[in-house]
Design a protein around this motif. Structure first.
Motif, short mmCIF file in Angstrom:
data_model
loop_
_atom_site.label_atom_id
_atom_site.label_comp_id
_atom_site.label_asym_id
_atom_site.label_seq_id
_atom_site.Cartn_x
_atom_site.Cartn_y
_atom_site.Cartn_z
N LEU A 15 34.30 50.38 39.42
CA LEU A 15 33.51 51.15 40.37
C LEU A 15 33.44 52.59 39.92
CD1 LEU A 15 35.01 49.84 43.75
CD2 LEU A 15 32.91 49.08 42.60
N GLN A 16 32.25 53.12 39.88
CA GLN A 16 32.06 54.52 39.56
C GLN A 16 32.29 55.32 40.83
OE1 GLN A 16 28.00 55.82 38.64
NE2 GLN A 16 28.81 56.41 36.65
N PHE A 41 41.77 56.72 27.59
CA PHE A 41 40.34 56.99 27.68
C PHE A 41 40.10 58.49 27.66
CE2 PHE A 41 40.55 52.78 29.75
CZ PHE A 41 39.59 52.12 28.99
N ASP A 42 38.88 58.90 27.29
CA ASP A 42 38.56 60.33 27.26
C ASP A 42 37.75 60.75 28.49
OD1 ASP A 42 36.16 59.08 26.67
OD2 ASP A 42 35.76 60.23 24.85
N TYR A 43 37.91 60.04 29.57
CA TYR A 43 37.26 60.36 30.84
C TYR A 43 38.19 59.92 31.96
CZ TYR A 43 35.84 55.48 30.13
OH TYR A 43 35.83 54.13 29.86
N ILE A 59 36.34 54.61 37.88
CA ILE A 59 35.83 55.42 36.77
C ILE A 59 35.12 56.65 37.32
CG2 ILE A 59 34.27 55.44 34.79
CD1 ILE A 59 34.68 52.36 34.68
N GLY A 60 35.49 57.81 36.81
CA GLY A 60 34.89 59.06 37.27
C GLY A 60 33.42 59.17 36.94
N GLY A 69 26.18 54.58 32.73
CA GLY A 69 25.94 53.35 31.98
C GLY A 69 27.09 52.38 32.09
N ILE A 70 27.60 51.92 30.95
CA ILE A 70 28.65 50.91 30.97
C ILE A 70 29.93 51.40 31.62
CG2 ILE A 70 27.76 49.64 29.00
CD1 ILE A 70 29.87 50.99 27.26
N ARG A 71 30.11 52.73 31.70
CA ARG A 71 31.27 53.27 32.39
C ARG A 71 31.09 53.22 33.89
NH1 ARG A 71 32.36 58.86 29.48
NH2 ARG A 71 32.52 59.40 31.67
#
Length: 124
Positions: A15-16, A41-43, A59-60, A69-71
């Motif tokens: 989930l974003q 991860f870099d985020y 996911i931020g 996108g995929i993130r």
């Protein structure tokens, strides 16, 4: 018996979220979920166990609110052979992103459904 894509199991839902820390606190408290270790991860990201080797990934979202996108929002299915899954998609002419490695070495590829929802196939 495995299907043509060699899908073994549901792996995770991602989930974003606008604020990873705030959302992580909510899921930890409201649903009593246990936070689990993540790769480098870099985020901003936090992972939680949903039991039986299934996970929730928070996911931020990018600061401007744009889709990542995929993130962004997606679900992941574990496959036993990602190369077999790739060949199956190729045989059907289904577009997908090339296989890549996550920071923890897990092989993954992404495709989208007709409405643009991302689906991850991963080989553990």
């Amino acid at each position: 018996m495995l299907n043509k894509l060699s899908i073994k199991a549901f792996n995770h839902v991602a989930l974003q979220v606008s604020d990873v820390e705030r959302s992580a606190e909510f899921y930890a408290k409201a649903l009593d979920l246990e936070e689990i270790a993540i790769p480098a991860f870099d985020y901003p990201v936090k992972w939680f166990s949903l039991g039986a080797n299934r996970e929730l990934h928070l996911i931020g979202r990018e600061e401007n609110g744009a889709s990542t996108g995929i993130r962004g929002n997606h679900f992941a299915l574990e496959v036993s052979d990602i190369l077999q899954a790739e060949k199956h998609l190729q045989s059907l002419g289904i577009a997908y992103m090339p296989i890549k490695l996550r920071p923890d070495g897990i092989k993954q590829l992404f495709l989208t459904d007709p409405d643009g929802h991302y689906i991850e196939l991963c080989e553990m």
